[in-house]
Write a protein that holds these residues in place. Sequence first.
Motif, PDB file in Angstrom:
ATOM      1  N   THR A   1       0.822  -1.214   0.000  1.00 48.99           N
ATOM      2  CA  THR A   1       0.000   0.000   0.000  1.00 48.99           C
ATOM      3  C   THR A   1       0.858   1.266   0.000  1.00 48.99           C
ATOM      4  OG1 THR A   1      -0.124  -0.128   2.392  1.00 48.99           O
ATOM      5  CG2 THR A   1      -1.986  -1.043   1.176  1.00 48.99           C
ATOM      6  N   GLN A   2       2.088   1.170   0.495  1.00 48.38           N
ATOM      7  CA  GLN A   2       2.931   2.358   0.603  1.00 48.38           C
ATOM      8  C   GLN A   2       3.724   2.678  -0.652  1.00 48.38           C
ATOM      9  OE1 GLN A   2       3.424   4.807   2.814  1.00 48.38           O
ATOM     10  NE2 GLN A   2       1.678   4.013   3.956  1.00 48.38           N
ATOM     11  N   PHE A   3       4.179   1.640  -1.329  1.00 44.58           N
ATOM     12  CA  PHE A   3       5.086   1.885  -2.461  1.00 44.58           C
ATOM     13  C   PHE A   3       4.455   1.443  -3.766  1.00 44.58           C
ATOM     14  CE2 PHE A   3       7.842   1.028   1.235  1.00 44.58           C
ATOM     15  CZ  PHE A   3       8.464   2.263   1.308  1.00 44.58           C
ATOM     16  N   LYS A   4       4.621   2.342  -4.748  1.00 44.77           N
ATOM     17  CA  LYS A   4       4.104   1.984  -6.072  1.00 44.77           C
ATOM     18  C   LYS A   4       5.137   1.111  -6.758  1.00 44.77           C
ATOM     19  CE  LYS A   4       1.212   5.958  -6.904  1.00 44.77           C
ATOM     20  NZ  LYS A   4       1.226   7.338  -7.388  1.00 44.77           N
ATOM     21  N   LEU A   5       4.692  -0.055  -7.203  1.00 48.96           N
ATOM     22  CA  LEU A   5       5.627  -0.948  -7.871  1.00 48.96           C
ATOM     23  C   LEU A   5       5.915  -0.431  -9.277  1.00 48.96           C
ATOM     24  CD1 LEU A   5       4.401  -4.496  -6.859  1.00 48.96           C
ATOM     25  CD2 LEU A   5       6.346  -3.227  -6.017  1.00 48.96           C
ATOM     26  N   THR A   6       7.199  -0.419  -9.612  1.00 50.53           N
ATOM     27  CA  THR A   6       7.573   0.030 -10.938  1.00 50.53           C
ATOM     28  C   THR A   6       8.013  -1.178 -11.761  1.00 50.53           C
ATOM     29  OG1 THR A   6       9.742   0.459 -10.019  1.00 50.53           O
ATOM     30  CG2 THR A   6       8.280   2.359 -10.294  1.00 50.53           C
ATOM     31  N   THR A   7       8.024  -0.974 -13.072  1.00 45.75           N
ATOM     32  CA  THR A   7       8.400  -2.109 -13.929  1.00 45.75           C
ATOM     33  C   THR A   7       9.902  -2.138 -14.183  1.00 45.75           C
ATOM     34  OG1 THR A   7       7.801  -0.707 -15.762  1.00 45.75           O
ATOM     35  CG2 THR A   7       6.199  -2.421 -15.126  1.00 45.75           C
TER      36      THR A   7
END
Lengths: 354, 490
Positions: free
Chosen positions: B23-29
């Motif tokens: 919920t805290q970190f946006k996953l990047t590709t």
Amino acid sequence: MRQFIISVSLFFAVLFLIYVFRDNGKSLNEASQIRIYASGSFISEWGPGPELKKAFEKKTDLKILFLEMSDPALTLQKLNLNSDMVRADLVLGLDQFDLIRVSDKVKWRNISDYIVLGQTLTSLNKAFLEHEDFLKSDFKNHFIPYDWSAIAFVKKATTTIDIKSLEDLLNPEIKSKIAFEDPRTSSPGLQFLMWVARSFPEDKAISYLQKINDQAHSFSPSWSTAYGLFKNKNADLVLSYVTSPIYHLIEEKDSSYHALNFAAGLPLQIEFVGLLDQCLNCEGALKFLSFIQSHEAQQIIMNKNYMLPIDKNVVESTAFDTIPVYNFLNYKAYTKEEINKWLKIWSEIRKNEG
Amino acid sequence: MKAKFLLSFLLIYFFSPLLILFTQFKLTTDFPVKNYIVSFSNSIIQSVIVVCFCLLFSTVITPFLADFKPKKVKKILQIALLPLVLPSLFTFLILFSYFQQFPFGLLGISLTFVVIYLGFSLHLIYHAYIEKVAPLLPIIKTYNIGFFQHIRLIDWPLLREDLIQVTQFIFLGCMTSLSVPLLAGGGKSINLELFVFESIFIDGNWAIIVYLAVLQIIYLYLFQSIFKFLSRKKIILSEPARYFHPVKPRKISNFALVMVFSYLFFYCGGFLYQVGKAFIKIKTDQLLLLDFSQAFLNTLLLSIATFVLVGLLIVSLLYLQFKNVKYDWIYNLMLPSSVVVGIAYFVLFSFGSGFQIELLKISFGLVLLYGLALIKSYLAEPLNRLQNYFNVAHIYQIGFFTFLVTIFYPQVKKSLLMMGTLLTLYCFFEFSFLKVVSVESLYTGQYIERLISTYRLEHGFIYSFILMLFLALPYLFLSYFLSKGKNVSH
């Protein structure tokens, strides 16, 4: 046996309950408390924290609560996660590289009107605080310096080799004898990397970094490990501070430690304090900012933190006055990208070694 | 309480760090796959070397140690757990003092890890051997079973679970260590933890810790699968001999004992030498007792809180087993990275401050970091062994609490004592997790770390020694009482 276990459990349960509920009435009173992030060494019994707290609380009706900061980058990232989590007012112990690398992660208040420092050392002003590049930066508005030291190699008197420059560190006599810090994890380590980067053209700096690998006893993850290896006589030289010998002189009555002076100058490490934009007790924090620049606070910081005070008058007639006059390197403005580039270069060089 | 409700609660607890991080970190590709593979393979190589050496040494030495009285050997091997809990700086200083030129690189890392984990491996394997294989030795001798048959038919089937547990523990320890590869490794040996560190602190890629947490769960799942595969043919000793009387030690057994003493002398001798030097240098009035006493009291309470939580967890797992609910997958959710758990719990417990909240925050975190791993190492196997007793308990309609007190506790009390000792040591010497999770109070691990990070290395050695002595007292006291208690047969 069963009775024994029951009695021990009861004893600990009572102890636990007494202790846990001891501070139940003590809620966080935001109007009278200032919460400050600082390093463990700063807030320890032997650090300046407790004395600063005592002196400040005596002068004002405010209370200080120190929170241990593990690493500035990690602390600021945590503050950045969610502003609701910010339960602090001030952050102490940010050096100039921290300001570049992580200061944009959180919002800081403009505190330029609160700089009340007395006389600062002319050479320090010339090299850093009044250097045009530093004045051009935004840092002077958001951060106040409170102590400093030049970074230097420290040796024992028994190491007789003459070292006066970065090139001298490549002397075969001290092969595998220098305790360095890893620039990825340690502030003095990063200082050394950027010192090399600015002292030579890029290709020569890279070649120098390759050669210095042979001279290194080790690249420790922290200053404490590197200094521990040096004290344990595993290394002849350690990358530390010009103030390190003063610690041994005062605390251990040992005058055999020396910080080496380099003719071309030594890099400076200055520690700053910043006021968080989401501060809970901003007014109280501003009072602390004024206090930390006072003669009394500067004296405490110098004596307990073994760093030089920003107010030059504090040093007079103390052991710190015996520190020789060193040449300093001028402030150099780096970008975050430049620092990261050199860290990556260093990592790549190291990947081909050891 | 419904067993499934309890299971859901445990599931939420063990998944909580992951849920929070998601919920805290946006996953990047832009996951740096290439760097990850390099660091992952380095971690694997380092871990494999250390595991192989530790297991080989322990399994070769252990049968000879079985010639001596177990009580004495067990006491000696408890000292061998020291390197596992003392700060890694101490291990470095001890190691470096033996070498004119320390072999940095893969050899240096492996050597440091071996020094740290050898005692643990020896301790666990010796205990398993004495409990499972040694009682069969008279039968083996009677039937004149050959060396290789001995290994194939007896040692391996009986000890494989313990060997896998030791492997898993050492693997995870090696893979999540930052300071050892940094100092002893040189540049080539970037490992997984260093890769994560660089990603976070240099590239500012905080989402990486979510990937790390997920990947850790995958490794653990793989471990569990291998474990299950190797344990597919279960051997349950219906009535193993409870008492084992060693024969007269052979000459080669004395040599094995000398090897163990050499290891202990190597580490403990080095440690005591540093402590002695520190005592000579530091005067009593320079001992800085104020912070230490506060830190000690805080840590004592932290240990109690952690004990309570681990105790609850053990009772919960036992209850699930009692109710025939499968819960083995929980062991896959161990999270050994202090950064992962620390950041997640920093976020989770940010709703307030105060000592009570802090105790909860740290003890919940420590259970995730160490509690589950200790249960896996010391209790998972006895729990499995109790399956027959569960069946009997159901037939005779014995209640859960009666089962807990009269059957479970007497069987595992010594394992509980060992677990408790290690857990206490972890509570008293842990500092990296406390730093990441942010604490306001002072604890002993932090205190020692502060000492060594402010020129006061000698103080660090003295206080570590004082703590070790202090913690040894209740341990000896409890061991004495437990050894006086009645033994209940397997």
